[in-house]
Design a protein around this motif. Structure first.
Motif, short mmCIF file in Angstrom:
data_model
loop_
_atom_site.label_atom_id
_atom_site.label_comp_id
_atom_site.label_asym_id
_atom_site.label_seq_id
_atom_site.Cartn_x
_atom_site.Cartn_y
_atom_site.Cartn_z
N ASN A 1 7.98 -3.53 0.59
CA ASN A 1 7.45 -4.71 1.48
C ASN A 1 5.95 -4.27 2.15
OD1 ASN A 1 6.96 -7.44 1.93
ND2 ASN A 1 8.43 -7.64 3.66
N TYR A 2 4.88 -5.04 1.70
CA TYR A 2 3.79 -4.52 2.26
C TYR A 2 2.98 -5.70 3.31
CZ TYR A 2 4.47 -1.88 -1.79
OH TYR A 2 4.84 -0.95 -2.68
N SER A 3 2.18 -5.41 4.12
CA SER A 3 1.49 -6.17 5.15
C SER A 3 0.72 -7.02 4.10
CB SER A 3 0.61 -5.24 5.97
OG SER A 3 -0.30 -6.24 6.57
N THR B 1 -1.95 -1.75 -1.81
CA THR B 1 -0.92 -0.89 -1.56
C THR B 1 0.59 -0.80 -2.41
OG1 THR B 1 -1.57 -1.34 0.92
CG2 THR B 1 0.63 -0.18 0.53
N GLY C 1 3.35 -0.93 5.38
CA GLY C 1 4.78 -1.35 4.52
C GLY C 1 5.89 -0.48 4.64
N THR D 1 -1.47 -5.85 0.96
CA THR D 1 -0.36 -5.76 -0.30
C THR D 1 -1.28 -5.68 -1.72
OG1 THR D 1 1.35 -6.94 -1.21
CG2 THR D 1 -0.52 -8.24 -0.73
N SER D 2 -2.50 -6.27 -1.56
CA SER D 2 -3.06 -6.15 -2.95
C SER D 2 -3.43 -4.67 -3.28
CB SER D 2 -4.34 -6.99 -3.04
OG SER D 2 -5.42 -6.44 -2.05
#
Length: 124
Positions: free
Chosen positions: A60-62, A69, A51, A66-67
């Motif tokens: 922004n996260y991969s 990070t 991210g 994302t859940s």
């Protein structure tokens, strides 16, 4: 000359939250159009983007991470931090921070500055 340096624990136990800090010297983390990313490389595998935090503070996260990070920054210290929760042995990797310049939805020449990387091992 901009330099990036990762720091944090080298050994984690499963279920803990990993926290890594990237210290930026020679340039401001708020400089226009720069995006500061966390990237990792598991042993024997390719690079995986985790991210970024933008010069504006946006993140922004991969999708795959994302859940778990969160990336934040401390502008007074010119640092940004990765938090990765609920780690497992599959999170074992060399973790890098790196910089990329993007403007108008166009990014230029990949990452132009990288930290040296820091090994993180998740093991019980």
């Amino acid at each position: 000359q901009v330099q990036l340096q990762e720091s944090g624990p080298g050994l984690m136990k499963p279920s803990q939250t990993l926290s890594l800090t990237c210290t930026v010297s020679g340039g401001s983390i708020t400089t226009n159009y720069y995006y500061l990313s966390w990237i990792r490389q598991p042993p024997g595998k390719g690079l995986e983007w985790i991210g970024y935090i933008a010069y504006s503070g946006g993140t922004n996260y991969s999708p795959s991470l994302t859940s778990r990070t969160s990336i934040s920054r401390d502008t007074s210290k010119n640092q940004f931090t990765l938090q990765l929760s609920s780690v497992t042995p599959e999170d074992t990797a060399v973790y890098y921070c790196a910089r990329m310049r993007c403007s108008g939805y166009v990014c230029y020449d990949g990452f132009d500055e990288w930290g040296q990387g820091t090994q993180v091992t998740v093991s019980s």
